[in-house]
Write a protein that holds these residues in place. Structure first.
Motif, PDB file in Angstrom:
ATOM      1  N   TRP A 124       0.822  -1.252  -0.076  1.00 15.63           N
ATOM      2  CA  TRP A 124      -0.096   0.146  -0.022  1.00 15.63           C
ATOM      3  C   TRP A 124       1.015   1.158   0.095  1.00 15.63           C
ATOM      4  O   TRP A 124       1.870   1.402   0.734  1.00 15.63           O
ATOM      5  CB  TRP A 124      -0.849   0.145   1.309  1.00 15.63           C
ATOM      6  CG  TRP A 124      -1.824  -1.003   1.399  1.00 15.63           C
ATOM      7  CD1 TRP A 124      -1.462  -2.508   1.472  1.00 15.63           C
ATOM      8  CD2 TRP A 124      -3.178  -1.190   1.249  1.00 15.63           C
ATOM      9  NE1 TRP A 124      -2.463  -3.339   1.612  1.00 15.63           N
ATOM     10  CE2 TRP A 124      -3.632  -2.431   1.443  1.00 15.63           C
ATOM     11  CE3 TRP A 124      -4.298  -0.261   1.219  1.00 15.63           C
ATOM     12  CZ2 TRP A 124      -4.949  -2.649   1.469  1.00 15.63           C
ATOM     13  CZ3 TRP A 124      -5.677  -0.336   1.042  1.00 15.63           C
ATOM     14  CH2 TRP A 124      -5.972  -1.720   1.205  1.00 15.63           C
TER      15      TRP A 124
ATOM     16  N   HIS B 238       1.092   5.765  -0.240  1.00 14.19           N
ATOM     17  CA  HIS B 238       0.437   6.854  -0.085  1.00 14.19           C
ATOM     18  C   HIS B 238       1.511   7.763  -1.124  1.00 14.19           C
ATOM     19  O   HIS B 238       2.736   7.916  -0.697  1.00 14.19           O
ATOM     20  CB  HIS B 238       0.335   7.467   1.371  1.00 14.19           C
ATOM     21  CG  HIS B 238      -0.049   8.700   1.477  1.00 14.19           C
ATOM     22  ND1 HIS B 238       0.329   9.507   2.334  1.00 14.19           N
ATOM     23  CD2 HIS B 238      -0.887   9.495   0.778  1.00 14.19           C
ATOM     24  CE1 HIS B 238      -0.163  10.785   2.317  1.00 14.19           C
ATOM     25  NE2 HIS B 238      -0.875  10.831   1.190  1.00 14.19           N
TER      26      HIS B 238
ATOM     27  N   TRP C 149      -3.940   7.061  -2.664  1.00 14.25           N
ATOM     28  CA  TRP C 149      -3.433   5.915  -1.998  1.00 14.25           C
ATOM     29  C   TRP C 149      -3.577   4.847  -3.076  1.00 14.25           C
ATOM     30  O   TRP C 149      -4.848   4.515  -3.679  1.00 14.25           O
ATOM     31  CB  TRP C 149      -4.496   5.641  -0.797  1.00 14.25           C
ATOM     32  CG  TRP C 149      -4.103   4.835   0.329  1.00 14.25           C
ATOM     33  CD1 TRP C 149      -2.609   4.163   0.308  1.00 14.25           C
ATOM     34  CD2 TRP C 149      -4.811   4.403   1.576  1.00 14.25           C
ATOM     35  NE1 TRP C 149      -2.597   3.653   1.555  1.00 14.25           N
ATOM     36  CE2 TRP C 149      -3.831   3.525   2.241  1.00 14.25           C
ATOM     37  CE3 TRP C 149      -6.107   4.465   2.039  1.00 14.25           C
ATOM     38  CZ2 TRP C 149      -4.285   2.814   3.518  1.00 14.25           C
ATOM     39  CZ3 TRP C 149      -6.484   3.993   2.869  1.00 14.25           C
ATOM     40  CH2 TRP C 149      -5.507   2.958   3.704  1.00 14.25           C
TER      41      TRP C 149
ATOM     42  N   HIS D 173       1.950   3.833   7.295  1.00 12.89           N
ATOM     43  CA  HIS D 173       0.934   2.910   7.494  1.00 12.89           C
ATOM     44  C   HIS D 173       1.156   1.968   8.680  1.00 12.89           C
ATOM     45  O   HIS D 173       2.372   1.519   9.053  1.00 12.89           O
ATOM     46  CB  HIS D 173       1.426   2.017   6.176  1.00 12.89           C
ATOM     47  CG  HIS D 173       0.961   2.469   4.841  1.00 12.89           C
ATOM     48  ND1 HIS D 173       1.753   3.634   4.195  1.00 12.89           N
ATOM     49  CD2 HIS D 173      -0.069   2.305   3.881  1.00 12.89           C
ATOM     50  CE1 HIS D 173       1.221   4.004   3.157  1.00 12.89           C
ATOM     51  NE2 HIS D 173      -0.025   3.321   2.934  1.00 12.89           N
TER      52      HIS D 173
ATOM     53  N   MET E 240      -5.799  -2.109   5.662  1.00 12.65           N
ATOM     54  CA  MET E 240      -4.667  -1.255   5.913  1.00 12.65           C
ATOM     55  C   MET E 240      -5.003   0.065   6.442  1.00 12.65           C
ATOM     56  O   MET E 240      -5.993   0.543   6.111  1.00 12.65           O
ATOM     57  CB  MET E 240      -3.634  -1.020   4.763  1.00 12.65           C
ATOM     58  CG  MET E 240      -2.589  -0.033   4.952  1.00 12.65           C
ATOM     59  SD  MET E 240      -1.006  -0.954   6.025  1.00 12.65           S
ATOM     60  CE  MET E 240      -0.656  -2.080   4.775  1.00 12.65           C
TER      61      MET E 240
ATOM     62  N   LEU F  86      -3.814   4.133   7.509  1.00 14.56           N
ATOM     63  CA  LEU F  86      -3.064   5.144   7.135  1.00 14.56           C
ATOM     64  C   LEU F  86      -3.140   6.320   7.915  1.00 14.56           C
ATOM     65  O   LEU F  86      -4.422   6.836   7.695  1.00 14.56           O
ATOM     66  CB  LEU F  86      -3.241   5.496   5.434  1.00 14.56           C
ATOM     67  CG  LEU F  86      -2.451   6.562   4.865  1.00 14.56           C
ATOM     68  CD1 LEU F  86      -0.912   6.369   4.694  1.00 14.56           C
ATOM     69  CD2 LEU F  86      -3.188   7.017   3.697  1.00 14.56           C
TER      70      LEU F  86
END
Length: 347
Positions: free
Chosen positions: A121, A123, A141, A166, A176, A178
């Motif tokens: 994942w 950002h 994201w 994360h 997940m 964030l």
């Protein structure tokens, strides 16, 4: 940095030119070979994450997210908009801005591996070099396949970050957390879920920092952006009954603080977490340091729910604790050259 779930502990250190990773057994003794992953840019220019088996490291930089193998080979790269706010260039390499004065202090994003290491994942600052999202989106994201970097899903993060980190769901690789920092403007908290086709993002709050996820993944530990309130929430963001603590009333002032000084009120650090499903380790080190030694607190959320000051048998320095799960947490030694692992005395 000591990270990973019980049975999969990793000790990692980011040097300026590499990430060095050592796997540890349940007794925190080294196991297997030490892994050194060459870094694509200096440590001050981004964040990093390492796969649970240390087979891959991902570096989230100013212009790209790059996955690097221990051999130094780039497995994949996803380029995105520049994290320096005034820059609209789509850089192709770090060398393009390495010596530019206007890029010395960029903002930044982060990346995190899922619990099973199959997904990354990330950002990032939009836009990507391919594909389109809402043109008004500032931060995106992404959900990526860790094997080849293939884009599986994307969403508007709904933020304008100065930085982020994360926190994975410990059991479910399709979820997940964030936590985004926007400096003085706020701290957006997001929780992502992937159903195999699309990413759904819960906007839990605009002013909360996510500090920890419980071993089951069903509880979140958060601290308000202004550091006054610590809470335990469900994964949708609702505070669980009675599990909220205002620092000013939950813990006493530092014993050496001036009694009539309004600035002597304690506040929670942006650190700590679940040492097991119902026990928290937290601290007030930042607000204590003006008056003396910083304090750590344990909270039994299934019992008295009252913060209890932790008494250590030796100095542990000025840093907050890092929750490890399995009833354990760690701190730095007073000299800063070692990590100390602790367990509560339940007697």
């Amino acid at each position: 940095m000591l990270s990973g779930l019980p049975g999969r502990r990793l000790l990692a250190q980011r040097c300026d030119d590499a990430l060095v990773v050592q796997a540890l057994d349940d007794a925190f003794a080294p196991t297997g070979e030490r892994v050194r992953v060459p870094a694509p840019w200096p440590s001050r220019r981004g964040t990093w994450a390492v796969a649970p088996d240390a087979s891959l490291a991902v570096f989230a930089g100013v212009h790209a997210v790059r996955a690097v193998e221990p051999s130094g080979a780039t497995r994949w790269e996803v380029r995105h908009g520049c994290w320096y706010g005034a820059c609209r260039e789509m850089h192709t390499s770090y060398d393009e801005y390495a010596d530019r004065k206007d890029h010395r202090y960029p903002e930044g994003g982060s990346a995190g591996f899922s619990a099973d290491g199959k997904f990354v994942w990330a950002h990032v600052r939009g836009p990507l070099t391919t594909g389109e999202l809402d043109p008004k989106a500032i931060d995106e994201w992404l959900l990526l396949d860790a094997e080849d970097g293939r884009l599986l899903a994307r969403a508007d993060a709904g933020a304008a970050a100065a930085g982020s980190h994360h926190l994975p769901h410990p059991v479910d690789p399709t979820q997940m957390g964030l936590s985004i920092g926007e400096g003085q403007d706020g701290a957006p908290l997001r929780w992502g879920r992937w159903d195999g086709r699309t990413m759904a993002v819960d906007h839990i709050a605009e002013d909360l920092a996510l500090m920890s996820v419980s071993p089951s993944g069903e509880r979140l530990m958060t601290v308000a952006h202004d550091q006054d309130v610590l809470a335990v929430r469900d994964s949708r963001g609702s505070v669980l009954d009675g599990l909220e603590w205002d620092a000013e009333t939950a813990v006493p002032r530092h014993p050496d603080a001036e009694p009539d000084n309004d600035e002597a009120s304690p506040c929670w650090d942006w650190a700590g977490g679940f040492i097991d499903e119902t026990t928290l380790i937290c601290s007030t080190v930042e607000s204590d340091e003006e008056w003396g030694e910083g304090r750590h607190w344990a909270i039994d959320t299934s019992g008295a729910r009252t913060p209890v000051e932790v008494s250590y048998p030796l100095p542990v320095g000025t840093q907050a604790g890092i929750a490890l799960g399995d009833g354990l947490w760690c701190t730095a030694s007073e000299s800063g050259d070692a990590l100390l692992v602790w367990a509560l005395d339940r007697d």
